[in-house]
Design an enzyme around this catalytic site. Structure first.
Site, PDB file in Angstrom:
ATOM      1  N   PRO A 301       0.802  -1.103   0.012  1.00 51.65           N
ATOM      2  CA  PRO A 301       0.029  -0.121   0.037  1.00 51.65           C
ATOM      3  C   PRO A 301       0.777   1.237  -0.041  1.00 51.65           C
ATOM      4  CG  PRO A 301       0.007  -0.850   2.164  1.00 51.65           C
ATOM      5  CD  PRO A 301       0.566  -1.940   1.064  1.00 51.65           C
ATOM      6  N   MET A 305       8.914   1.281   3.001  1.00 52.42           N
ATOM      7  CA  MET A 305       8.786   1.298   4.429  1.00 52.42           C
ATOM      8  C   MET A 305      10.255   0.717   5.032  1.00 52.42           C
ATOM      9  SD  MET A 305       7.129   1.342   7.166  1.00 52.42           S
ATOM     10  CE  MET A 305       8.056   1.285   8.749  1.00 52.42           C
ATOM     11  N   GLU A 306      10.841   1.708   5.825  1.00 56.24           N
ATOM     12  CA  GLU A 306      12.177   1.607   6.284  1.00 56.24           C
ATOM     13  C   GLU A 306      12.499   0.605   7.271  1.00 56.24           C
ATOM     14  OE1 GLU A 306       9.973   4.673   8.698  1.00 56.24           O
ATOM     15  OE2 GLU A 306       9.795   4.031   6.791  1.00 56.24           O
ATOM     16  N   HIS A 330      15.387   7.982   0.129  1.00 54.81           N
ATOM     17  CA  HIS A 330      14.447   8.278   1.268  1.00 54.81           C
ATOM     18  C   HIS A 330      14.335   7.213   2.517  1.00 54.81           C
ATOM     19  CE1 HIS A 330      10.811  10.184   3.291  1.00 54.81           C
ATOM     20  NE2 HIS A 330      10.572   8.957   3.680  1.00 54.81           N
ATOM     21  N   GLU A 331      14.171   5.982   2.053  1.00 51.59           N
ATOM     22  CA  GLU A 331      14.318   4.947   2.990  1.00 51.59           C
ATOM     23  C   GLU A 331      15.554   4.676   3.643  1.00 51.59           C
ATOM     24  OE1 GLU A 331      11.210   4.211   3.752  1.00 51.59           O
ATOM     25  OE2 GLU A 331      10.150   4.896   1.819  1.00 51.59           O
ATOM     26  N   HIS A 334      16.182   6.940   6.289  1.00 46.49           N
ATOM     27  CA  HIS A 334      15.460   6.681   7.599  1.00 46.49           C
ATOM     28  C   HIS A 334      16.621   5.821   8.455  1.00 46.49           C
ATOM     29  CE1 HIS A 334      11.435   7.886   7.958  1.00 46.49           C
ATOM     30  NE2 HIS A 334      11.087   7.376   6.768  1.00 46.49           N
ATOM     31  N   GLU A 353       9.716  12.185   9.691  1.00 48.93           N
ATOM     32  CA  GLU A 353       9.690  12.036   8.148  1.00 48.93           C
ATOM     33  C   GLU A 353      10.346  13.477   7.655  1.00 48.93           C
ATOM     34  OE1 GLU A 353       9.193   9.707   6.447  1.00 48.93           O
ATOM     35  OE2 GLU A 353       8.046   8.221   7.683  1.00 48.93           O
ATOM     36  N   ASP A 409      -2.558   6.929  11.660  1.00 49.83           N
ATOM     37  CA  ASP A 409      -2.358   6.964  10.175  1.00 49.83           C
ATOM     38  C   ASP A 409      -3.248   7.817   9.787  1.00 49.83           C
ATOM     39  OD1 ASP A 409      -0.910   4.375   9.952  1.00 49.83           O
ATOM     40  OD2 ASP A 409      -2.593   2.789   9.570  1.00 49.83           O
ATOM     41  N   TYR A 417       6.425  15.530   6.270  1.00 49.47           N
ATOM     42  CA  TYR A 417       7.397  15.239   5.437  1.00 49.47           C
ATOM     43  C   TYR A 417       7.818  16.648   4.889  1.00 49.47           C
ATOM     44  CZ  TYR A 417       5.715  10.579   4.914  1.00 49.47           C
ATOM     45  OH  TYR A 417       5.346   9.332   5.361  1.00 49.47           O
TER      46      TYR A 417
END
Length: 644
Positions: A301, A305-306, A330-331, A334, A353, A409, A417
């Protein structure tokens, strides 16, 4: 985590709409105010968890699990090494969601088990069920025997037909923000960090991986062991199982994916080692051992994801030209901002973020040049200025108020961000990189493997950065960034030279009906095409859309970043020829930020609503539970809306 909202994987956020010129910033008052983000109640308190970390904390987690594809369940035991902080405490309180708890035991040093009484409270629709364990003797070790539900919000189970290879089933987790509690009973709060180990049994033809020390040479035999020696928060606990093979990129990095995808992914992500090196030069040693990536099926989704040591990534960024590989930047970022130094509660997610988006831009600049980074910044900033117009003032602050009964969420937005990164860019500009870079590196070093809140960052800022130039930033300016809505009027604004060429070409076409020449467009990246589409306005005459489609073949594009903007524009404009392809796209892809804008446009008319429901019924078996919930909620609201 890559933002789940309408953003470009190279840029953190980019929504469909008019973007000919950046919107004027939303002014924030700069009147003198008290020092920023100083509160009487600790911002580390997490309203999204039942846990009581002031009384007892999990220091280590040992899992012994079985993955059952037939029942769509994970089951076994979770054993906790506990540190009791309050001598008067007599209970261990954990977070759960849809878990079946068979028994709870205290374990003595010799392994002897003593049953403990426990109570599972009725389920809350947001936070799940509070698990209260009576522990009058404050045991150092507790073991829980449990299993998950097939509907666990943090797990997705895919039939072979829903995978790339179509041969074996697939399962993967998504624990952020509070979904870890759906597959392990935990103190499901980022304020608690623990080490973990795991033994996982599965059918022997699937490979199991976790956010831990995955061995690239491990045999696929149905029996796997893992160890994570660095303490992590619960949302970084991750597991996946499927037809997975490994392709190395460097001695410490590589790609796991299905056989049909692994070589394409490794080629697309071949700059990963250079990214690690660039980040290390700026912010110090990469402290997690390996940095591998797992390319998931299209139903994932999010963009990425880091999960430490094993970033989960969407296949939608593999487009063949590396135009979307800032997902990896980006990941990877993290690994310093988020994984190494973690927001203590979700109301301070900008510490994860915003810092990561800033670091991502620095990695992008180091590898691909200042113009590429500036292009990202302008996209981000323009989109954020459009988004905040429809947001509540409280949600526009970096330091959010307590979330209370809100699902974290739902509380997440591009503010965390983009405004977060913009604030750090402001500090960089005011102090200069020669001062700001060592400061940021010091923040990561001094808070490594800890959870922190906004108050702590402000304190660190005032002690370690502001004295370098006492007149550079005022308390009022800090307050405007952290506590006030909108973007401060004094914020530095990004300007991309490359976008000026795109805007000129679009304006010329709108005036002359002569499409930009191939000489102009042949070298355009995904970002430039998105800029071109976004600048077309809310609607375009069908004849002009037909001209664009004939020239550039937007309908049916394999590039999801273009698809998520082209199809809403086509639907709004009445370009019916694009609707079947739009339906095929949202049926095949489960990444929320790519498909929700298309659903949103379809739901605005009775005919579109009927079409969306038809497509959703076909797509739902392959969607992740998070995506399913989002789309179902949109459809329900559309059906309940007053008819014109």
């Amino acid at each position: 985590m890559r933002s789940p909202f309408l953003m470009l994987p190279l840029a953190v956020a980019l929504a469909a709409g008019c973007a000919k010129d950046p919107a004027a910033p939303v002014a924030a008052p700069v009147a003198e105010k008290p020092a920023a983000a100083v509160n009487t109640v600790s911002r580390s308190h997490d309203e999204s968890s039942y846990a009581e970390p002031d009384k007892v904390v999990i220091k280590d987690l040992a899992l012994d699990l079985k993955v059952d594809f037939e029942q769509k369940q994970i089951g076994g035991t979770a054993t906790y090494a506990l540190e009791w902080k309050d001598k008067a405490a007599r209970q261990l309180v954990l977070d759960t969601r849809e878990l079946t708890i068979a028994k709870v035991e205290a374990l003595a040093a010799d392994g002897a088990a003593t049953a403990l009484q426990f109570e599972l409270a009725p389920a809350d629709k947001v936070f799940g069920s509070k698990l209260t364990i009576q522990a009058p003797e404050q045991p150092a070790s507790v073991r829980i025997t449990y299993h998950t539900a097939p509907t666990a919000s943090g797990l997705q189970w895919l039939e072979p037909s829903m995978t790339e290879g179509k041969k074996l089933p697939f399962m993967f987790s998504q624990s952020q923000a509070i979904h870890a509690r759906s597959w392990v009973p935990l103190q499901d709060t980022p304020s608690v960090r623990f080490t973990y180990s795991a033994h996982v049994a599965s059918r022997p033809d699937v490979m199991v991986l976790m956010s831990a020390d995955n061995d690239p040479k491990a045999a696929r035999d149905g029996d796997y062991t893992f160890k994570m020696p660095q303490p992590i928060p619960s949302y970084l606990l991750a597991i996946a199982a499927g037809d997975l093979v490994f392709e190395p990129i460097s001695s410490r990095s590589g790609v796991w994916a299905e056989p049909a995808m692994v070589n394409k992914a490794a080629k697309e992500f071949e700059d990963t080692e250079k990214m690690i090196g660039a980040a290390e030069k700026l912010y110090g040693e990469y402290r997690w051992g390996r940095y591998d990536m797992l390319v998931l099926p299209p139903s994932f989704p999010f963009g990425g994801m880091e999960n430490p040591r094993l970033t989960f990534a969407t296949p939608t960024v593999i487009v063949g030209d590396k135009s979307l590989v800032s997902l990896v930047a980006h990941e990877l970022a993290h690994s310093w901002s988020g994984n190494l130094v973690t927001n203590a509660s979700w109301k301070d997610i900008w510490l994860n973020e915003g810092f990561t988006t800033y670091v991502q831009a620095r990695i992008t600049e180091a590898l691909y040049g200042q113009e590429a980074a500036e292009m990202e910044r302008e996209i981000d900033q323009t989109d954020l200025l459009n988004e905040v117009k429809d947001m509540s003032p409280a949600d526009q602050a970096l330091a959010l108020p307590p979330l209370n009964e809100r699902d974290p969420d739902d509380a997440l937005s591009q503010v965390a961000y983009v405004k977060g990164a913009w604030f750090l860019q402001f500090l960089e500009q005011r102090f200069g990189r020669e001062v700001f870079d060592p400061f940021l590196r010091g923040w990561f070093d001094d808070h490594a493997f800890q959870s922190a809140n906004t108050d702590q960052f402000v304190e660190y800022l005032k002690k370690n950065l502001l004295p370098k130039n006492p007149t550079a930033v005022s308390d009022a300016e800090l307050h405007a960034w952290l506590e006030e809505p909108g973007i401060p009027s004094f914020a530095p604004k990004a300007r991309s030279r490359g976008f000026a060429v795109v805007d000129t070409a679009r304006i010329a076409w709108l005036g002359s009906e002569q499409l930009p020449s191939n000489q102009v467009t042949s070298q355009w990246t995904t970002q430039e095409w998105v800029r071109f589409i976004d600048g077309l306005g809310k609607t375009v005459p069908v004849a002009k859309l037909e001209q664009l489609d004939k020239g550039y073949h937007f309908t049916g594009t394999p590039n999801g970043e273009i698809a998520m903007r082209w199809y809403p524009l086509a639907i709004r404009s009445g370009y019916a020829q694009a609707q079947p392809a739009a339906g095929e796209f949202i049926q095949k892809v489960g990444r929320r930020k790519l498909i929700l804008p298309i659903y949103a446009e379809l739901l605005k008319t009775p005919e579109g609503l009927a079409f969306a429901k038809e497509v959703f019924a076909k797509a739902k078996p392959g969607y992740h539970p998070i995506t399913t919930a989002s789309v179902a909620d949109m459809i329900a609201k559309a059906e309940a809306a007053p008819k014109p």
